[in-house]
Scaffold this motif. Sequence first.
Motif, short mmCIF file in Angstrom:
data_model
loop_
_atom_site.label_atom_id
_atom_site.label_comp_id
_atom_site.label_asym_id
_atom_site.label_seq_id
_atom_site.Cartn_x
_atom_site.Cartn_y
_atom_site.Cartn_z
N ASP A 155 0.85 -1.18 0.00
CA ASP A 155 0.00 0.00 0.00
C ASP A 155 0.89 1.24 0.00
N LYS A 156 0.89 1.95 -1.11
CA LYS A 156 1.75 3.13 -1.22
C LYS A 156 1.28 4.27 -0.33
N SER A 157 -0.02 4.21 0.09
CA SER A 157 -0.52 5.30 0.93
C SER A 157 0.10 5.29 2.32
N LEU A 158 0.72 4.17 2.71
CA LEU A 158 1.33 4.07 4.03
C LEU A 158 2.78 4.55 4.04
N LYS A 159 3.33 4.82 2.85
CA LYS A 159 4.74 5.18 2.79
C LYS A 159 5.02 6.51 3.47
N GLY A 160 4.05 7.43 3.41
CA GLY A 160 4.29 8.75 3.99
C GLY A 160 4.07 8.82 5.49
N ARG A 161 3.57 7.75 6.10
CA ARG A 161 3.27 7.79 7.52
C ARG A 161 4.54 7.58 8.34
N PRO A 162 4.73 8.37 9.40
CA PRO A 162 5.93 8.18 10.23
C PRO A 162 5.82 6.90 11.05
N LYS A 163 6.94 6.22 11.19
CA LYS A 163 6.97 5.01 12.00
C LYS A 163 7.07 5.39 13.48
N SER A 164 6.39 4.58 14.30
CA SER A 164 6.42 4.85 15.74
C SER A 164 7.82 4.56 16.28
N THR A 165 8.31 5.47 17.12
CA THR A 165 9.64 5.32 17.70
C THR A 165 9.56 4.42 18.92
N PRO A 166 10.45 3.43 19.06
CA PRO A 166 10.45 2.57 20.25
C PRO A 166 10.57 3.40 21.52
N TRP A 167 9.94 2.92 22.60
CA TRP A 167 9.88 3.69 23.83
C TRP A 167 11.27 3.92 24.43
N PHE A 168 12.17 2.93 24.28
CA PHE A 168 13.49 3.12 24.88
C PHE A 168 14.29 4.19 24.14
N LYS A 169 14.03 4.37 22.84
CA LYS A 169 14.69 5.44 22.11
C LYS A 169 14.16 6.81 22.54
N GLU A 170 12.85 6.87 22.83
CA GLU A 170 12.28 8.12 23.32
C GLU A 170 12.87 8.48 24.69
N ILE A 171 13.01 7.47 25.55
CA ILE A 171 13.60 7.73 26.87
C ILE A 171 15.05 8.19 26.73
N TRP A 172 15.80 7.56 25.85
CA TRP A 172 17.20 7.96 25.66
C TRP A 172 17.29 9.36 25.07
N LYS A 173 16.35 9.70 24.20
CA LYS A 173 16.34 11.02 23.59
C LYS A 173 16.12 12.10 24.66
N HIS A 174 15.27 11.82 25.63
CA HIS A 174 14.97 12.78 26.69
C HIS A 174 15.58 12.32 28.01
N ARG A 175 16.77 11.74 27.93
CA ARG A 175 17.38 11.14 29.13
C ARG A 175 17.65 12.15 30.23
#
Length: 319
Positions: free
Chosen positions: A9-29
């Motif tokens: 489905d090409k319509s899904l190509k533009g959707r952002p992928k969900s970031t894993p929770w541990f990456k979010e925690i590390w980003k805002h460590r």
Amino acid sequence: MKPAALGPDKSLKGRPKSTPWFKEIWKHRMTYTLLIPGLIWLILFAYLPMGGLSLAFKHYRANDGIWGSPWVGFENFKYVFRDPTFAQAVWRTLYVNIIKLVITFPFPILLALMLNELRMGRTKKWFQTVFTFPQFLSWIIVSGIVINVLSYDGLLNSTLSMIGLPTINFLGSEKMFLPMLILTDIWKSTGWGAIIFLAAISGIDQDQYESAQIDGASRMQQIFKVTLPNILPTVTVMFILNVGGLMSAGFDQIFNLANAATQNVSQVLDVYIYRITFQSSTDFSFSTAVSLFRSLVNMVLLLAADRIAKMMGGDGLFR
């Protein structure tokens, strides 16, 4: 027509992928690092002590410790509910705290409304400081002041005797004990409670006041039509929290102001727990059972107040 070929489905190509929770925690460590001291305090002083509640279902032996003491099920609770002093303490606690809640709860709201009406900034800050200061005094200091003023040889009775009037036994009168609790509680906590309502008032959109003034509303009408409706959610939340503490509020105040002459009217549940734990034959299992019962009743009262607030169209604590 040929059916469209199956494929991605090409319509899904533009959707952002969900970031894993541990990456979010590390980003805002750095932000999460600031939470560590609070989390450590919460675990050490709020969650780990809950293991001691198991004493309510055990026969505590000092030699065996908490975990080695034998289980007895609900035997401690049977002894609790058979004790007539316990029933009297529960009734006295609800009686004292409900009266205190009904009388003292409106005072912080009234004080916040009056301070909000002051237009002189320095005068407003001065009054706010004066009314807030008693909150920083412990009940030991407050009780010392009350005793020095109301005792037989205190300031008030000395003044009465100087002008030829009979002295009054303020501290030894059972009838005066509850009014003394209410007055000292109002004096000590009103200024501190008003801070919360002042913060809610400061968040009201000033355009509402300007619209009310254009419509010709007086200051009193603005209070009832603009200020009070806007702070009603805050009032509801504070009332629910106060209801949730009906079974455990006021130990420091009552313990320091009570004496042998007022023992019959000062035997609230917290004082009862203190006395069976430290002033009689020590039974930690029995006192823990009473404390657990008190906490369960507080939780039921909190949920009931939250439910009633929602049924009346207000905002509750829980969604």
